[in-house]
Design a protein around this motif. Structure first.
Motif, PDB file in Angstrom:
ATOM      1  N   ASP B 259       4.604  -3.961   4.867  1.00 13.97           N
ATOM      2  CA  ASP B 259       5.646  -4.630   4.696  1.00 13.97           C
ATOM      3  C   ASP B 259       5.001  -6.157   3.798  1.00 13.97           C
ATOM      4  O   ASP B 259       5.261  -6.382   2.637  1.00 13.97           O
ATOM      5  CB  ASP B 259       7.132  -5.412   5.489  1.00 13.97           C
ATOM      6  N   VAL B 260       4.384  -6.703   4.551  1.00 15.05           N
ATOM      7  CA  VAL B 260       3.379  -8.506   3.818  1.00 15.05           C
ATOM      8  C   VAL B 260       2.967  -7.707   3.254  1.00 15.05           C
ATOM      9  O   VAL B 260       2.504  -9.053   2.424  1.00 15.05           O
ATOM     10  CB  VAL B 260       3.421  -8.842   5.208  1.00 15.05           C
ATOM     11  N   LEU B 261       1.895  -7.594   2.967  1.00 18.77           N
ATOM     12  CA  LEU B 261       0.779  -7.229   2.613  1.00 18.77           C
ATOM     13  C   LEU B 261       0.940  -5.956   1.320  1.00 18.77           C
ATOM     14  O   LEU B 261       1.156  -7.018  -0.117  1.00 18.77           O
ATOM     15  CB  LEU B 261      -0.010  -5.964   2.709  1.00 18.77           C
ATOM     16  N   HIS B 262       2.172  -6.317   1.404  1.00 15.29           N
ATOM     17  CA  HIS B 262       2.635  -5.208  -0.104  1.00 15.29           C
ATOM     18  C   HIS B 262       3.358  -6.730  -1.427  1.00 15.29           C
ATOM     19  O   HIS B 262       3.046  -7.072  -2.008  1.00 15.29           O
ATOM     20  CB  HIS B 262       4.482  -4.517   0.040  1.00 15.29           C
ATOM     21  N   GLN B 263       3.882  -7.461  -0.446  1.00 16.59           N
ATOM     22  CA  GLN B 263       4.550  -8.646  -0.563  1.00 16.59           C
ATOM     23  C   GLN B 263       3.382  -9.640  -0.891  1.00 16.59           C
ATOM     24  O   GLN B 263       3.461  -9.510  -2.289  1.00 16.59           O
ATOM     25  CB  GLN B 263       5.245  -9.716  -0.024  1.00 16.59           C
ATOM     26  N   GLU B 264       2.629  -9.605  -0.915  1.00 22.04           N
ATOM     27  CA  GLU B 264       0.910 -10.225  -1.119  1.00 22.04           C
ATOM     28  C   GLU B 264      -0.142 -10.061  -2.063  1.00 22.04           C
ATOM     29  O   GLU B 264      -0.464  -9.776  -2.430  1.00 22.04           O
ATOM     30  CB  GLU B 264       0.239 -10.432   0.409  1.00 22.04           C
ATOM     31  N   ILE B 268      -3.174  -1.381  -0.896  1.00 18.68           N
ATOM     32  CA  ILE B 268      -3.266  -0.623   0.392  1.00 18.68           C
ATOM     33  C   ILE B 268      -3.471   0.738  -0.279  1.00 18.68           C
ATOM     34  O   ILE B 268      -3.216   1.616  -0.392  1.00 18.68           O
ATOM     35  CB  ILE B 268      -2.396  -0.483   1.733  1.00 18.68           C
ATOM     36  N   PRO B 269      -4.614   1.440   0.367  1.00 16.01           N
ATOM     37  CA  PRO B 269      -5.497   1.279   1.147  1.00 16.01           C
ATOM     38  C   PRO B 269      -6.921   0.294   0.155  1.00 16.01           C
ATOM     39  O   PRO B 269      -7.746  -0.331   1.200  1.00 16.01           O
ATOM     40  CB  PRO B 269      -6.197   2.196   1.766  1.00 16.01           C
ATOM     41  N   ARG B 288       5.073   3.356   3.269  1.00 12.99           N
ATOM     42  CA  ARG B 288       4.585   3.627   2.366  1.00 12.99           C
ATOM     43  C   ARG B 288       2.777   2.272   1.828  1.00 12.99           C
ATOM     44  O   ARG B 288       3.343   1.034   2.146  1.00 12.99           O
ATOM     45  CB  ARG B 288       4.895   3.044   1.289  1.00 12.99           C
ATOM     46  N   PRO B 289       2.098   3.258   1.975  1.00 12.32           N
ATOM     47  CA  PRO B 289       1.550   4.605   1.610  1.00 12.32           C
ATOM     48  C   PRO B 289       1.971   5.341   2.869  1.00 12.32           C
ATOM     49  O   PRO B 289       2.078   4.368   4.416  1.00 12.32           O
ATOM     50  CB  PRO B 289       0.422   4.417   1.523  1.00 12.32           C
ATOM     51  N   PRO B 290       1.769   6.577   3.198  1.00 15.85           N
ATOM     52  CA  PRO B 290       1.578   7.211   4.626  1.00 15.85           C
ATOM     53  C   PRO B 290       0.826   6.143   5.478  1.00 15.85           C
ATOM     54  O   PRO B 290      -0.889   6.260   4.732  1.00 15.85           O
ATOM     55  CB  PRO B 290       1.663   8.299   4.084  1.00 15.85           C
ATOM     56  N   LEU B 291       0.767   6.813   6.860  1.00 16.10           N
ATOM     57  CA  LEU B 291       0.333   5.488   7.785  1.00 16.10           C
ATOM     58  C   LEU B 291      -1.119   6.386   8.271  1.00 16.10           C
ATOM     59  O   LEU B 291      -0.563   7.420   9.284  1.00 16.10           O
ATOM     60  CB  LEU B 291       0.908   4.938   8.633  1.00 16.10           C
ATOM     61  N   SER B 292      -1.821   5.863   8.773  1.00 23.73           N
ATOM     62  CA  SER B 292      -2.751   6.773   9.360  1.00 23.73           C
ATOM     63  C   SER B 292      -2.632   5.861  10.673  1.00 23.73           C
ATOM     64  O   SER B 292      -2.538   4.979  10.433  1.00 23.73           O
ATOM     65  CB  SER B 292      -4.608   5.836   8.807  1.00 23.73           C
ATOM     66  N   GLU B 332      -3.106   8.103   4.491  1.00 18.89           N
ATOM     67  CA  GLU B 332      -2.908   7.361   3.266  1.00 18.89           C
ATOM     68  C   GLU B 332      -2.846   5.700   3.669  1.00 18.89           C
ATOM     69  O   GLU B 332      -3.621   5.421   2.035  1.00 18.89           O
ATOM     70  CB  GLU B 332      -2.269   7.814   1.745  1.00 18.89           C
ATOM     71  N   SER B 333      -3.102   5.447   4.491  1.00 22.35           N
ATOM     72  CA  SER B 333      -3.492   3.908   4.805  1.00 22.35           C
ATOM     73  C   SER B 333      -4.893   3.614   4.817  1.00 22.35           C
ATOM     74  O   SER B 333      -4.754   2.764   5.537  1.00 22.35           O
ATOM     75  CB  SER B 333      -2.166   3.489   5.270  1.00 22.35           C
ATOM     76  N   THR B 334      -5.634   5.137   5.317  1.00 20.98           N
ATOM     77  CA  THR B 334      -7.041   3.741   4.898  1.00 20.98           C
ATOM     78  C   THR B 334      -7.410   4.885   4.095  1.00 20.98           C
ATOM     79  O   THR B 334      -7.463   6.151   3.660  1.00 20.98           O
ATOM     80  CB  THR B 334      -7.299   4.622   6.624  1.00 20.98           C
TER      81      THR B 334
END
Lengths: 338, 338
Positions: B259-264, B268-269, B288-292, B332-334
């Motif tokens: 969430d915060v990475l999106h805000q900033e 990702i990734p 978002r994106p699906p999490l490893s 997809e998050s990595t």
DNA sequence: TTGTAGGCGTTATCAA
DNA sequence: TTGATAACGCCTACAA
């Protein structure tokens, strides 16, 4: 020590207390016709051997196992759990325990578990479906009372307990209206679910009472996922950028809605209020901001199921469909307009 | 029709088939010493009455109920469910069923359920804790074998099956390293959880092998919540804006991180990879994106518990702590760095 | 190959 | 107030 290799039996207790088995039994079940002294002796002996009566033997005589089967199709999902907890609560510290089996939507497995439960002589059955639509009946000539919870039975002769989805939809929209919202959109899940239509109907009814139209021009049916919540919100905003509230058909969808509203820099709840459905704590309470939502009172449903079953075990069971009302959970994703 | 008011018994079957109870019993349990014709007659009679043997009476004789108790403290949480499913799977279509009770972290309730289970003569017990730290033993002199799953018992004489949290932490960081990440931070939950420290240790070990330091200057302990994931990420970025990966101690925390990475506006990734822990599908798959993430193989743990228990029921039980490895779930998050 | 009888651990009905 | 004794529904030697 005790009379043999296994666990202590009533015979061991009786022997240790120096009384007959019959007397020991009476003492333990505090029947009146036994001298206080004798009872004390027996109790002490039982304590000493840490005797615990064999429920199986008792059940053989009393024809009652103190056991209820909970046959679910949806353990992974979240619906059976609160129902189970409610049922356990209602049976409480009484002598009734719950025997849980998960059929995982497989008919063969369901049949298998049904037999297992029946041959273990459960006193009754609660059947919890995976989705709120009607499911096939287990049959009319089961030897124990059966209650269908969450998913009603297709057979009207059965007794079913279900959520009031129409009322829930109404509740959500009513809440938004009371907060001064006028341009309310509705994004919901899989249109093959009756519940999706019911919730929408409740929402539309309440809107109509207020002389309002649904914002976004339609009910957005799709799937019960965050991804759909995101997608639908994008389409919705394109078509109707002026909405001031969204009623999401599930908390998952609501999470997707929140996500896109944030991306679009729309303030929640100041510009757009969002309300979900399910009160799935992990999703709702941790959302940004925490999500107002509609709770289906599933614990209450479980409790009621247990009570009805309990009553039916030595009486007769009703039939038809009984509906449990929803309740509103107010968090920070909704607020008065000004 | 049948001999009386209740359900049909072996006596009814025998009478209908025109044989003795003993013969009927033998026929039904397909013992060899019975003529094919006779068996057929009995089977037909049983079928006709839809006879199902009374497990209680059988158990009284065989001293085996074909029933296992699953005593959990964490039904609402997600850990007991996969363990239960694994156990049910392992017992499979055999004769063993699982009796579930939820103590909800309450000692009195646990004791109550324990007694209920014992007096129903379960053949064995699986105890599932609410958190991965050690819990008090149920005691050494229980009349049935007990296996502790997820939460180990404090008593080393008991047999416990637990997740390999150190290995899981290592797995996560190894995955990030293989993807070319070098500035890896670790945000995790409640420091009173041993698992938080174990996962951190695994992560640090792997980092050390590579000659890398932890980015962010420390392991960020807090709580197992999205809110903490968000807060910690903000602090982390302030202190060290150059991170290229975050290993989150749980999927909830990971959601906050995302969430915060999106805000900033961090991609990702591409810019920052994120990996979670638990593989809690509702959170991980829909992110978002699906999490490893790291999966604790809890079904496998449940299966193993069931197998060990099954073996112990007519044998003897081991002791100590047995560890189940984790496995990596790649979404997809990595991704590789370039 | 089939049937008789005893017992598993309780409760319940009588007598004593 | 206590104690034999017969169920409950099934299995299993042992006998026929």
């Amino acid at each position: 020590m005790d009379g043999g290799p296994g666990r202590p039996t009533l015979r061991d207790v009786a022997r240790l207390a120096g009384v007959s088995i019959a007397t020991a039994s009476k003492a333990l079940n505090n029947q009146p016709q036994v001298r206080a002294e004798t009872r004390a002796k027996v109790l002490r002996a039982a304590e000493q051997l840490s005797f615990s009566p064999n429920t199986l033997a008792q059940a053989l005589i009393t024809q009652r196992t103190g056991t209820v089967g909970l046959l679910t199709s949806d353990l992974e999902g979240r619906f059976s759990i609160p129902i189970l907890m409610g049922a356990e609560d209602a049976f409480g510290t009484g002598r009734t325990s719950v025997f849980l089996c998960d059929a995982r939507g497989d008919n063969v497995r369901e049949r298998h578990h049904l037999n297992a439960l029946l041959s273990r002589r459960v006193d009754g059955l609660i059947v919890v479906g995976a989705r709120p639509d009607a499911r096939p009946s287990l049959g009319r000539d089961l030897p124990v009372p059966v209650i269908y919870a969450y998913s009603p039975s297709e057979d009207p002769a059965d007794l079913s307990l279900v959520t009031d989805n129409v009322g829930g939809g109404r509740l959500a929209v009513d809440h938004l209206i009371r907060h001064g919202r006028r341009r309310i959109a509705h994004i919901t899940g899989d249109p093959t679910y009756g519940a999706a239509h019911d919730r929408a109907r409740g929402a539309l009814d309440r809107l109509a009472e207020e002389g309002l139209e649904l914002a976004g021009g339609q009910v957005w049916f799709g799937s019960w996922s965050e991804a759909w919540g995101r997608g639908a919100t994008r389409m919705l905003l394109e078509r109707d950028p002026d909405i001031d509230a969204v009623f999401a058909g599930s908390d998952e969808i609501a999470r997707g809605v929140l996500d896109v509203l944030h991306q679009e820099k729309l303030a929640i709840p100041r510009q757009v209020a969002v309300i979900g459905f399910d009160n799935w704590n992990i999703l709702a309470a941790n959302a940004r901001p925490p999500l107002s939502t509609v709770d289906m009172n599933l614990e209450a449903l479980g409790r009621l199921a247990a009570q009805r079953l309990f009553a039916a075990i030595d009486g007769t069971l009703g039939s038809g469909i009984e509906t449990i009302g929803c309740r509103l959970i107010t968090r920070e994703s909704t607020a008065p307009l000004d």
